[in-house]
Design an enzyme around this catalytic site. Structure first.
Site, PDB file in Angstrom:
ATOM      1  N   ASP A 214      -6.777   2.996  -2.091  1.00 17.46           N
ATOM      2  CA  ASP A 214      -6.529   2.528  -0.820  1.00 17.46           C
ATOM      3  C   ASP A 214      -7.806   2.832  -0.144  1.00 17.46           C
ATOM      4  O   ASP A 214      -8.282   1.929   0.839  1.00 17.46           O
ATOM      5  CB  ASP A 214      -5.609   3.852   0.158  1.00 17.46           C
ATOM      6  CG  ASP A 214      -5.911   5.203  -0.183  1.00 17.46           C
ATOM      7  OD1 ASP A 214      -6.704   5.478  -1.345  1.00 17.46           O
ATOM      8  OD2 ASP A 214      -5.465   6.004   0.815  1.00 17.46           O
TER       9      ASP A 214
ATOM     10  N   ASP B 174       0.800  -1.478   0.032  1.00 15.42           N
ATOM     11  CA  ASP B 174      -0.034   0.105   0.077  1.00 15.42           C
ATOM     12  C   ASP B 174       1.082   1.286   0.000  1.00 15.42           C
ATOM     13  O   ASP B 174       1.519   1.505   0.953  1.00 15.42           O
ATOM     14  CB  ASP B 174      -0.811  -0.023   1.263  1.00 15.42           C
ATOM     15  CG  ASP B 174      -1.743   1.216   1.430  1.00 15.42           C
ATOM     16  OD1 ASP B 174      -2.089   1.727   0.322  1.00 15.42           O
ATOM     17  OD2 ASP B 174      -1.753   1.758   2.497  1.00 15.42           O
ATOM     18  N   VAL B 175       0.872   1.962  -1.072  1.00 13.62           N
ATOM     19  CA  VAL B 175       1.442   3.104  -1.212  1.00 13.62           C
ATOM     20  C   VAL B 175       0.949   4.519  -1.014  1.00 13.62           C
ATOM     21  O   VAL B 175      -0.242   4.669  -1.586  1.00 13.62           O
ATOM     22  CB  VAL B 175       2.384   3.375  -2.609  1.00 13.62           C
ATOM     23  CG1 VAL B 175       3.135   4.450  -2.901  1.00 13.62           C
ATOM     24  CG2 VAL B 175       3.245   2.200  -3.078  1.00 13.62           C
TER      25      VAL B 175
END
Length: 255
Positions: A109, A6-7
């Site tokens: 996200d 998850d960036v």
């Protein structure tokens, strides 16, 4: 093992799953100029801390709010792990209908969090994510993403305050001793922590009134631990919610 990544705008959170068990997870600062080779070097070093190697990872999935890092992560995985890395977005099955005017506007996200929360709750819920922004994402009883709310996050607000007021010092987010501060630092700390807690409680109260039901509220994000203890309307905190959602989405795309 499955690598989930998850960036975020501020931090990158990644984990290694064996089946449904999260074996390890790591966080590091997101650097937007990182190349595929730099990401590979960082991943290799993190794996080594747990006596793991690239060859232990046979699948992966990515969620990123930083567009320029998506091709770097996928190139790194292809080069060093030897497989294709799916990216949450168009073409990837999530199992969650999006009831927005433009579904492509929903951040990856936020959608991943919604999938994980609905899987956990099994009904209507609100996800409060304490990240670079503070977001509220609403999932219906039927498991549809129906919309959300976005506001400036805790760190952004603190940076704006200190950059625009020369006499205001930077602070850490330790709990205030009291609501009424007896020093400038304590007054700022109280304003940030109690202020955001009041915002969260107020937003959730309004959301529940509008939805007409007692939806469950789950908090996540790097700064949830600093604010949630002072909230009254949050039901639970799950700092691993996004990683769990990525694993669920990866599994759904194997069917």
């Amino acid at each position: 093992m499955l690598l989930v990544v998850d960036v975020g705008n501020t931090q990158t959170h990644l984990g290694a799953y064996r089946g449904e068990e999260l074996l390890h997870d790591w966080r590091f600062a997101t650097v937007r100029e990182s190349t595929a080779d730099e990401l590979g070097s960082r991943l290799r070093n993190l794996l080594a801390l747990r006596d793991l190697e690239f060859s232990d990872l046979d699948a992966s999935i990515l969620s990123s709010t930083v567009p320029q890092l998506r091709p770097e992560w996928t190139a790194m995985v292809e080069r060093y792990l030897g497989h294709e890395m799916p990216v949450v977005g168009p073409g990837v099955k999530t199992g969650m209908p999006i009831r927005m005017d433009n579904p492509r506007e929903v951040g990856a996200d936020r959608l991943v969090n919604a999938v994980a929360a609905y899987e956990r709750v099994g009904g209507a819920c609100v996800i409060v994510d304490f990240g670079t922004a503070i977001t509220y994402d609403v999932v219906s009883e039927e498991g549809e993403y129906v919309g959300g709310i976005i506001g400036p996050g805790v760190e952004i607000s603190m940076e704006a305050l200190t950059s625009r007021a020369a006499a205001i010092p930077r602070i850490d987010l330790t709990p205030p001793r009291a609501l009424i501060g007896k020093s400038t630092v304590e007054a700022i700390r109280s304003g940030i922590i109690y202020g955001f807690a009041a915002q969260v409680d107020g937003m959730l109260t309004r959301l529940r009134d509008e939805l007409g039901e007692e939806v469950e509220a789950i908090a996540t994000g790097g700064l949830a631990g600093a604010i949630v203890p002072f909230c009254e309307m949050i039901d639970d905190v799950d700092p691993l919610l996004t990683l769990k959602g990525l694993r669920i989405i990866w599994q759904r795309n194997q069917m």
